[in-house]
Write a protein that holds these residues in place. Structure first.
Motif, mmCIF file in Angstrom:
data_model
loop_
_atom_site.group_PDB
_atom_site.id
_atom_site.type_symbol
_atom_site.label_atom_id
_atom_site.label_comp_id
_atom_site.label_asym_id
_atom_site.label_seq_id
_atom_site.Cartn_x
_atom_site.Cartn_y
_atom_site.Cartn_z
ATOM 1 N N GLU A 242 0.845 -1.333 -0.135
ATOM 2 C CA GLU A 242 -0.234 -0.163 0.043
ATOM 3 C C GLU A 242 0.795 1.453 -0.011
ATOM 4 O OE1 GLU A 242 -0.281 -2.468 1.974
ATOM 5 O OE2 GLU A 242 -2.286 -3.371 1.515
ATOM 6 N N GLU A 243 2.081 1.190 0.711
ATOM 7 C CA GLU A 243 2.679 2.490 0.790
ATOM 8 C C GLU A 243 3.607 2.713 -0.820
ATOM 9 O OE1 GLU A 243 4.475 2.523 5.502
ATOM 10 O OE2 GLU A 243 5.596 1.099 4.027
ATOM 11 N N PHE A 244 3.855 1.601 -1.247
ATOM 12 C CA PHE A 244 4.542 1.454 -2.445
ATOM 13 C C PHE A 244 3.743 2.181 -3.516
ATOM 14 C CE2 PHE A 244 5.126 -0.721 -6.700
ATOM 15 C CZ PHE A 244 6.173 -0.275 -6.877
ATOM 16 N N VAL A 245 2.501 1.559 -3.756
ATOM 17 C CA VAL A 245 1.563 1.976 -4.662
ATOM 18 C C VAL A 245 1.199 3.521 -4.452
ATOM 19 C CG1 VAL A 245 -0.712 2.107 -5.817
ATOM 20 C CG2 VAL A 245 0.732 -0.074 -5.259
ATOM 21 N N HIS A 246 0.796 3.869 -3.164
ATOM 22 C CA HIS A 246 0.421 5.320 -2.776
ATOM 23 C C HIS A 246 1.551 6.339 -3.113
ATOM 24 C CE1 HIS A 246 -1.542 8.548 -0.536
ATOM 25 N NE2 HIS A 246 0.026 8.759 -0.152
ATOM 26 N N ARG A 249 2.054 6.851 -6.837
ATOM 27 C CA ARG A 249 1.007 7.430 -7.661
ATOM 28 C C ARG A 249 1.252 9.026 -7.283
ATOM 29 N NH1 ARG A 249 -4.713 4.574 -7.326
ATOM 30 N NH2 ARG A 249 -5.167 6.281 -8.691
ATOM 31 N N GLU A 250 1.724 9.285 -6.287
ATOM 32 C CA GLU A 250 1.997 10.864 -6.134
ATOM 33 C C GLU A 250 2.878 11.556 -7.237
ATOM 34 O OE1 GLU A 250 1.233 11.722 -1.498
ATOM 35 O OE2 GLU A 250 3.184 10.639 -1.921
ATOM 36 N N ASP A 251 3.778 10.785 -7.785
ATOM 37 C CA ASP A 251 4.563 11.344 -8.730
ATOM 38 C C ASP A 251 3.836 12.007 -9.755
ATOM 39 O OD1 ASP A 251 6.422 11.768 -10.658
ATOM 40 O OD2 ASP A 251 7.787 10.284 -9.853
ATOM 41 N N PRO A 252 3.960 13.332 -10.197
ATOM 42 C CA PRO A 252 3.445 13.940 -11.033
ATOM 43 C C PRO A 252 3.698 13.366 -12.568
ATOM 44 C CG PRO A 252 4.553 15.581 -9.829
ATOM 45 C CD PRO A 252 5.255 14.159 -9.433
ATOM 46 N N GLY A 253 4.683 12.765 -12.585
ATOM 47 C CA GLY A 253 4.959 11.913 -14.032
ATOM 48 C C GLY A 253 4.592 10.651 -13.993
ATOM 49 N N HIS A 254 3.688 10.174 -12.968
ATOM 50 C CA HIS A 254 3.115 8.889 -12.893
ATOM 51 C C HIS A 254 2.141 8.504 -13.933
ATOM 52 C CE1 HIS A 254 0.835 5.353 -11.786
ATOM 53 N NE2 HIS A 254 -0.185 5.895 -11.734
ATOM 54 N N ARG A 255 2.367 7.316 -14.836
ATOM 55 C CA ARG A 255 1.466 6.974 -15.843
ATOM 56 C C ARG A 255 1.477 5.428 -15.610
ATOM 57 N NH1 ARG A 255 1.759 11.711 -15.838
ATOM 58 N NH2 ARG A 255 1.784 12.912 -17.693
ATOM 59 N N TRP A 256 0.188 4.753 -15.705
ATOM 60 C CA TRP A 256 0.155 3.268 -15.498
ATOM 61 C C TRP A 256 0.663 2.605 -16.550
ATOM 62 C CZ3 TRP A 256 -0.066 1.630 -11.035
ATOM 63 C CH2 TRP A 256 -1.063 2.361 -9.763
ATOM 64 N N ASP A 257 0.575 3.428 -17.791
ATOM 65 C CA ASP A 257 1.168 2.544 -19.119
ATOM 66 C C ASP A 257 2.917 2.669 -19.228
ATOM 67 O OD1 ASP A 257 1.079 5.170 -19.815
ATOM 68 O OD2 ASP A 257 0.249 5.000 -21.560
ATOM 69 N N HIS A 258 3.445 2.970 -17.827
ATOM 70 C CA HIS A 258 4.817 3.000 -17.974
ATOM 71 C C HIS A 258 5.374 1.843 -16.983
ATOM 72 C CE1 HIS A 258 4.080 6.597 -20.259
ATOM 73 N NE2 HIS A 258 5.200 7.106 -20.164
ATOM 74 N N TRP A 259 4.624 0.944 -16.689
ATOM 75 C CA TRP A 259 4.886 0.032 -15.717
ATOM 76 C C TRP A 259 5.309 -1.313 -16.541
ATOM 77 C CZ3 TRP A 259 3.612 0.144 -9.930
ATOM 78 C CH2 TRP A 259 3.418 1.532 -9.603
ATOM 79 N N GLY A 274 11.684 -9.551 -13.165
ATOM 80 C CA GLY A 274 12.261 -8.190 -13.334
ATOM 81 C C GLY A 274 11.101 -7.258 -13.662
ATOM 82 N N CYS A 275 11.492 -6.001 -13.414
ATOM 83 C CA CYS A 275 10.409 -5.116 -13.642
ATOM 84 C C CYS A 275 10.964 -3.678 -13.794
ATOM 85 C CB CYS A 275 9.471 -4.821 -12.298
ATOM 86 S SG CYS A 275 9.945 -4.528 -10.966
ATOM 87 N N LEU A 276 10.455 -2.750 -14.641
ATOM 88 C CA LEU A 276 10.794 -1.351 -14.630
ATOM 89 C C LEU A 276 9.422 -0.509 -14.464
ATOM 90 C CD1 LEU A 276 12.834 0.074 -17.390
ATOM 91 C CD2 LEU A 276 10.798 1.543 -16.720
ATOM 92 N N VAL A 277 9.706 0.422 -13.597
ATOM 93 C CA VAL A 277 8.603 1.429 -13.527
ATOM 94 C C VAL A 277 9.011 2.825 -13.887
ATOM 95 C CG1 VAL A 277 7.233 2.941 -11.704
ATOM 96 C CG2 VAL A 277 7.688 0.566 -11.323
ATOM 97 N N GLY A 278 8.397 3.323 -15.216
ATOM 98 C CA GLY A 278 8.745 4.752 -15.583
ATOM 99 C C GLY A 278 7.794 5.823 -15.511
ATOM 100 N N THR A 279 8.323 6.896 -15.704
ATOM 101 C CA THR A 279 7.402 8.155 -15.567
ATOM 102 C C THR A 279 7.846 9.095 -16.608
ATOM 103 O OG1 THR A 279 9.334 9.383 -14.048
ATOM 104 C CG2 THR A 279 7.464 7.904 -12.921
#
Length: 365
Positions: A242-246, A249-259, A274-279
């Motif tokens: 929950e902490e991680f997702v919250h 999602r606060e990042d102004p550059g957050h987009r779900w289609d960059h995960w 492996g994984c990559l979270v982009g913004t």
């Protein structure tokens, strides 16, 4: 879990107690909290943040959205802020703390450039004393004996270094902030960056539901991969799902289609490794860029080309979106050899930052 109420103390007078009387601030200067609904307060905080960046590395990149992450009502579930105002009510210094994870509290420390040294030193002292008080508060709320304060500085910001050293902080790490140009032809680097395969590894976007929200099982898989990949890394503190997702999602550059997730597919079933979270890195002067917020590969899968494949994915995605660069941060002392991979793929260091830490004993409740 994300707390309904902040673990911090919201009243600066309670945190600072008698410190204000001995602070050395000029007569008429006050300490309080910023008002996120006041456009003048938000504009002033943005001005201070941009001035801090400009002095520390030569240019400013942050904007109003970055300030609102810290001061908005939504952000205050995990954050608290303090400001120092002059006799006319104008904000001259700003501190922000973030309850990042159990044992780790992030701290932003900004004092206006150009005011007399004696006054700026007094403002700095107030911010540090407030941060120590908040560290004790959040540490006690989490039931800890020691609470870390984690703050940063630009490598060339000697004023910030002097203040941090004087306040008992230790420089513990150096980070290379790297960037790589992206050209339009790299849109074909992987085929479809949403889903492609190579050498028994599938690279795909996190699945989306009919509502457009991501599939929770995929998110949990991604979180578990990151926790496993970073468990032995410098200053890693475990975050709940929950902490991680919250937080992300606060990042102004957050987009779900960059995960993206990377899965081994040459076994009995797909295995997330492996994984990559982009913004998005927005720009008012030209094309936007992409940014690698997180890149993690489980140790058992290293050597399979997973990290390189994920990087090729975000490069291809950026090119397909008409972006001209991909940025990332790397630990200059990383034992994994990540810096060598990035350099071999075209990344170059643009500027350097540092981590400074102080451990604060927590008073028993």
């Amino acid at each position: 879990m994300i707390p309904e109420d902040s673990r911090f103390e919201s009243d600066p007078d309670v945190v600072l107690e008698e410190t204000l009387e001995e602070s050395g601030l000029p007569k008429g200067w006050t300490v309080g909290t910023p008002d996120p609904s006041d456009r003048f307060d938000v504009a002033r905080l943005t001005q201070l943040l941009r001035g801090h960046e400009r002095e520390g590395r030569g240019w400013a990149a942050s904007g109003v959205d970055d300030v609102m992450v810290e001061v908005s009502e939504h952000g205050l579930r995990m954050r608290e802020n303090v400001v120092v105002r002059d006799g006319h009510g104008e904000i001259r210094a700003w501190g922000s703390v973030h309850d990042r994870a159990a044992g780790r509290m992030l701290f932003v420390h900004i004092v206006e450039r150009g005011i007399p040294d004696k006054v700026s030193d007094a403002c700095s002292d107030v911010l540090f004393e407030w941060a120590v008080g908040q560290a004790k508060a959040v540490g006690a709320a989490r039931g800890l004996d020691v609470q870390q304060i984690d703050t940063g500085a630009f490598a060339d910001d000697e004023r910030q270094h002097r203040w941090l050293s004087g306040a008992g902080f230790e420089r513990v790490r150096t980070w290379w902030q790297m960037t790589r140009p992206v050209t339009p032809d790299e849109a074909d680097l992987t085929g479809d960056p949403d889903h492609w395969e190579k050498d028994g590894v599938t690279f795909r976007l996190v699945r989306r539901q009919g509502s457009g929200m991501p599939d929770e099982d995929d998110l949990r898989e991604l979180h578990e991969v990151l926790e496993g990949a970073f468990v032995d890394h410098f200053n890693h503190y475990e975050e709940t799902f929950e902490e991680f997702v919250h937080r992300l999602r606060e990042d102004p550059g957050h987009r779900w289609d960059h995960w993206w997730l990377a899965e081994l597919t040459d076994g009995p079933g797909p295995q997330p490794v492996g994984c990559l979270v982009g913004t998005v890195s927005e720009s008012a002067q030209g094309p936007d860029g992409s940014y690698v917020a997180y890149l993690g590969v489980l140790e058992a899968a290293r050597g399979r080309g997973v990290a390189k494949g994920l990087l090729r994915t975000i490069i291809a995605d950026a090119a397909a979106r008409g972006r001209d660069r991909v940025g990332l941060e790397v630990d200059a002392d990383s034992p994994t050899g990540a810096a060598g991979l990035y350099t071999s793929m075209g990344w170059k260091t643009k500027y350097v930052t540092e981590s400074w830490h102080r451990d604060v004993p927590v008073d028993p409740v």
